[in-house]
Write an enzyme that holds these catalytic residues in place. Structure first.
Site, PDB file in Angstrom:
ATOM      1  N   ARG A   1      60.362   1.446   7.137  1.00  0.00           N
ATOM      2  CA  ARG A   1      58.981   1.471   7.633  1.00  0.00           C
ATOM      3  C   ARG A   1      58.721   2.723   8.468  1.00  0.00           C
ATOM      4  NH1 ARG A   1      56.001   2.025  12.240  1.00  0.00           N
ATOM      5  NH2 ARG A   1      57.578   0.835  13.379  1.00  0.00           N
ATOM      6  N   ASP A   2      59.321   2.804   9.625  1.00  0.00           N
ATOM      7  CA  ASP A   2      59.049   3.904  10.550  1.00  0.00           C
ATOM      8  C   ASP A   2      59.611   5.223  10.039  1.00  0.00           C
ATOM      9  OD1 ASP A   2      58.237   5.243  12.773  1.00  0.00           O
ATOM     10  OD2 ASP A   2      59.449   4.145  14.203  1.00  0.00           O
TER      11      ASP A   2
ATOM     12  N   HIS B   1      63.455   1.086  21.622  1.00  0.00           N
ATOM     13  CA  HIS B   1      63.163   1.859  20.413  1.00  0.00           C
ATOM     14  C   HIS B   1      63.001   3.317  20.830  1.00  0.00           C
ATOM     15  CE1 HIS B   1      60.901   2.373  16.433  1.00  0.00           C
ATOM     16  NE2 HIS B   1      60.664   3.512  17.075  1.00  0.00           N
TER      17      HIS B   1
ATOM     18  N   HIS C   1      63.194   7.571  20.212  1.00  0.00           N
ATOM     19  CA  HIS C   1      63.148   8.721  19.323  1.00  0.00           C
ATOM     20  C   HIS C   1      64.009   9.821  19.937  1.00  0.00           C
ATOM     21  CE1 HIS C   1      59.484   7.691  16.659  1.00  0.00           C
ATOM     22  NE2 HIS C   1      59.948   6.587  17.199  1.00  0.00           N
TER      23      HIS C   1
ATOM     24  N   CYS D   1      55.991   9.454  14.713  1.00  0.00           N
ATOM     25  CA  CYS D   1      54.622   8.940  14.709  1.00  0.00           C
ATOM     26  C   CYS D   1      53.644  10.006  14.219  1.00  0.00           C
ATOM     27  CB  CYS D   1      54.237   8.479  16.116  1.00  0.00           C
ATOM     28  SG  CYS D   1      52.524   7.908  16.252  1.00  0.00           S
TER      29      CYS D   1
ATOM     30  N   ASN E   1      63.292   8.980  14.731  1.00  0.00           N
ATOM     31  CA  ASN E   1      63.966   7.963  15.534  1.00  0.00           C
ATOM     32  C   ASN E   1      65.416   8.368  15.773  1.00  0.00           C
ATOM     33  OD1 ASN E   1      61.975   5.385  15.212  1.00  0.00           O
ATOM     34  ND2 ASN E   1      62.052   6.553  13.319  1.00  0.00           N
TER      35      ASN E   1
END
Length: 312
Positions: free
Chosen positions: A15-16, A207, A209, A240, A249
């Site tokens: 996803r990310d 979470h 990065h 993002c 990430n």
């Protein structure tokens, strides 16, 4: 506080990691990668998102991906839902878990979802109702939890304000998202301690990065506070699309390698992860920033003949 002896890693790469990739990754490739992650020991992952296909074309195949994944091995397949419409689609599809997100800062929330923080929170009440009726748990994430690229520092009290809404909605956990890589160890310590004191009902996930190269340092700060849940992405992919200069990430292979070297269990096979990361590079068509996928574990030895001998 003693560091944990075991952590749970949520793989967010499908996803990310892929959401901002300009080259569409074929559905069958996504399914293959997810199945391989499950075989490698990943027990929880963000496999996709029920956002508008116009907003994130890379994830338009969410239903096909979910239907193609081997769900017999018990891994939790979580999907991001931005609103009630997304929650309805996710419930009908039968996801294992929903994830909602809101930015701690007003300006980033406006850029990210085009609404105020309070408007996002108000919308989560309907998401909670839909998920509850479908008997699907909901986790929540706070973006820009360690700083906003438009506003600067984010007070810990702001995180508490958002997290208390999550408690009221019956959500199971809160992930603090370092959307633009502005986290530092002191901020990690401050924010985790604040939430544990003021919102103790809600387990904290982290979470990070690696925008400024200290993502894994921040993980160690989280370990020192007893945090046992971390998000990461294969090969360090991601970033993002609604935050300037955002990069990927923290890398799943690098994180698992660090945990192995610290004697902390993950249940994930590092060699398999390295192979998966190489496949992801092929799928996206460009190098990824992960380090262990390139160098290998420190005790991966080489023959003397593999390196030339100095002359002179």
């Amino acid at each position: 506080m003693a560091r944990p002896t075991r952590v749970e890693i949520t793989e967010v790469g499908p996803r990310d990691g892929l959401q901002a990739e300009p080259k569409f990754v074929p559905t069958e490739v996504k399914i293959k990668l997810i199945n391989e992650l499950i075989d490698a020991g990943v027990k929880r992952m963000e496999f996709s998102s029920f956002v508008s296909p116009r907003a994130v074309p890379q994830l338009a195949d969410v239903l096909d991906v979910l239907n193609g994944v081997d769900r017999r091995k018990g891994a939790v397949l979580a999907a991001l839902v931005p609103n009630a419409k997304g929650a309805i689609r996710a419930a009908e599809a039968g996801v294992d878990e929903m994830i909602v997100f809101v930015s701690a800062s007003e300006s980033h929330n406006q850029k990210n979802v085009n609404r105020s923080t309070d408007e996002s929170l108000a919308g989560f009440a309907e998401v909670a109702k839909i998920a509850d009726e479908a008997k699907i748990p909901v986790s929540a994430a706070i973006a820009t939890a360690f700083g906003c690229p438009f506003e600067g520092n984010v007070p810990a009290e702001r995180l508490g304000y958002v997290a208390k809404h999550f408690v009221d909605f019956g959500f199971k956990s809160v992930a603090l998202g370092d959307t633009t890589g502005m986290a530092t160890p002191p901020l990690v310590t401050r924010n985790v301690r604040y939430l544990k004191e003021h919102v103790p009902e809600l387990p904290v996930h982290l979470h990070f990065h690696n925008t400024r190269g200290i993502g894994l340092v921040n993980v160690v700060a989280g370990l020192d506070e007893g945090v046992t849940h971390y998000d990461s992405s294969f090969g360090g992919a991601g970033g993002c699309p609604f935050a300037p200069k955002a990069t990927g990430n923290i890398c799943t292979e690098d994180l698992v390698y660090l945990m192995n070297e610290m004697g902390i269990e993950t249940g994930i096979d590092l060699e398999k992860l390295m192979h998966i990361a190489s496949e992801v590079e092929d799928a996206v068509g460009h190098p990824l920033p992960g380090q262990v996928m390139k160098a290998g574990p420190r005790l991966q030895l080489h023959g003397m003949g593999d390196v030339q001998t100095a002359v002179g």
